[in-house]
Design an enzyme around this catalytic site. Structure first.
Site, PDB file in Angstrom:
ATOM      1  NE  ARG A   1     -11.596   1.363   4.580  1.00 16.69           N
ATOM      2  CZ  ARG A   1     -12.063   0.321   5.265  1.00 16.69           C
ATOM      3  NH1 ARG A   1     -11.228  -0.593   5.743  1.00 16.69           N
ATOM      4  NH2 ARG A   1     -13.368   0.172   5.459  1.00 16.69           N
ATOM      5  CG  HIS A   2      -6.028  -5.185   3.509  1.00 13.65           C
ATOM      6  ND1 HIS A   2      -6.783  -5.976   4.352  1.00 13.65           N
ATOM      7  CD2 HIS A   2      -5.314  -6.050   2.725  1.00 13.65           C
ATOM      8  CE1 HIS A   2      -6.550  -7.245   4.101  1.00 13.65           C
ATOM      9  NE2 HIS A   2      -5.670  -7.331   3.117  1.00 13.65           N
ATOM     10  N   PRO A   3      -9.358  -4.226   3.708  1.00 12.61           N
ATOM     11  CG  PRO A   3     -10.530  -6.108   2.993  1.00 12.61           C
ATOM     12  CD  PRO A   3      -9.437  -5.177   2.589  1.00 12.61           C
TER      13      PRO A   3
END
Length: 377
Positions: free
Chosen positions: A229-231
């Site tokens: 996932r993207h932070p």
């Protein structure tokens, strides 16, 4: 007739070996430069002994040495040193990736070679660069990945650190070597003088940390591993469907709204947990569960089509084999033939210069030795 590349008149003397240096000089070669690879007596570049092999050729070697000329020189031998010096007199660029101090001991430091050829661009690439307390520390790609922080931030929460799935530190350094050489060439057009380009694999990898370094600057703490996932954006992750995973990337509220409509979850648009990107990042675990619960009703192809029609970025997870078979890969000449072997094409496309589907292959060890000795004697 079109020129074969913007660097057609440049002569590059390539002392680099293994991956990071040859990758950088390969880009010069693909863009037209004449690259003479100097190899050590014996088996030459170490990668000639690395697999995998096709038709007896090492792909590890061939992928980053295609189109170059090969000569074996012993730089401790007086006759061979004389040939090397004659090359330097005519060269635009010399590239090396030995441990700092090695070229100095041979009498071929930048200071010494620049007196022979003041216009010479002298490019060095090493693990930690030519300055600092770690300059003499030995390094391979995995050493740099381990020490730069990139390995520690890669992987899933509560899982072990994971090496990035390619030699990212080597490749980053090769790219920056190319960039440094080109920048120095541009400066030479204005000043008439060469320069020493000092590239470190460590520096190069630090510059690629991106989100991990942002997190440290913002909080003073190392980021946790978060998997795919993207932070800072959500939903921006890998999601399971009925048969296989897909990626979905929503970078703003508009895309999130379109996604919810396309996957038949319009109620999520007004859900207070997911109203803004900040809300969605904060509640990303709950959001992912709701999305995956819906996605498991149909196969990946069904959802990719539905999401794509809505204008939201989504894609399947492809294997290397599947990626190579994409029409896009073929259209962009990113899988070419060189010496009868399939290998990556040149990603730098420049109008008015050709981008051939076939290129010269990598040279045999000392293949051009006799001719080059006569040329530079």
């Amino acid at each position: 007739m079109k020129s074969k590349g913007p660097f057609e008149d440049l002569l590059v003397i390539d002392l680099t070996h293994v991956l990071n240096g040859p990758f950088g000089t390969q880009m010069l070669c693909d863009l037209g430069a004449r690259v003479i690879k100097i190899e050590t007596p014996g088996h030459g570049d170490d990668t000639r002994t690395y697999g995998p092999y096709v038709n007896g050729q090492s792909l590890y070697y061939s992928f980053v040495n295609r189109g170059k000329e090969s000569i074996v020189l012993n730089l401790k031998d007086n006759d061979d040193r004389a040939i090397f010096i004659n090359m330097i007199k005519q060269a635009d660029i010399v590239a090396e990736n030995f441990r700092p101090g090695t070229m100095d001991k041979l009498g071929f430091s930048y200071e010494e070679l620049s007196t022979i050829n003041p216009r010479l661009i002298y490019a060095s690439s090493s693990g930690f660069g030519h300055t600092g307390p770690l300059k003499d520390f030995p390094a391979y790609d995995t050493i740099i990945q381990a020490m730069s922080g990139i390995m520690m931030e890669t992987g899933f929460h509560n899982g072990p650190p994971v090496r990035v799935g390619t030699s990212i530190s080597d490749l980053c350094a090769g790219i920056y070597m190319f960039c440094g050489i080109v920048s120095a060439l541009y400066a030479r057009e204005k000043t008439g003088k060469g320069a020493h380009v000092d590239i470190a694999m460590f520096d190069s990898t630090i510059s690629f940390l991106e989100h991990g370094l942002m997190a440290y600057v913002a909080t003073g703490k190392a980021p946790e591993r978060i998997g795919n996932r993207h932070p800072y954006m959500s939903p921006f992750d890998v999601f399971n469907t009925k048969d296989k995973p897909i990626t979905i990337c929503c970078g703003n509220d508009s895309l999130f709204s379109k996604l919810c409509q396309s996957i038949e979850l319009p109620s999520l648009i007004k859900d207070p947990r997911f109203l803004t990107n900040i809300d969605r990042v904060k509640n990303q675990e709950q959001l992912k569960k709701l999305i995956e619960h819906k996605l498991k009703e149909h196969n990946a192809d069904y959802w990719i089509n539905a999401i794509d029609v809505a204008g939201v970025p989504a894609a399947p997870l492809l294997s290397v084999a599947e990626a190579m078979q994409l029409p896009q890969t073929q259209a962009r000449n990113m899988l070419i033939e060189a010496g009868g072997i399939k290998m990556p094409g040149n990603p730098i496309k420049i109008s008015s210069y050709p981008d051939p589907k076939e290129r010269k292959g990598a040279p045999e060890l000392n293949e051009h030795g006799e001719i080059l000795r006569k040329e530079f004697s």
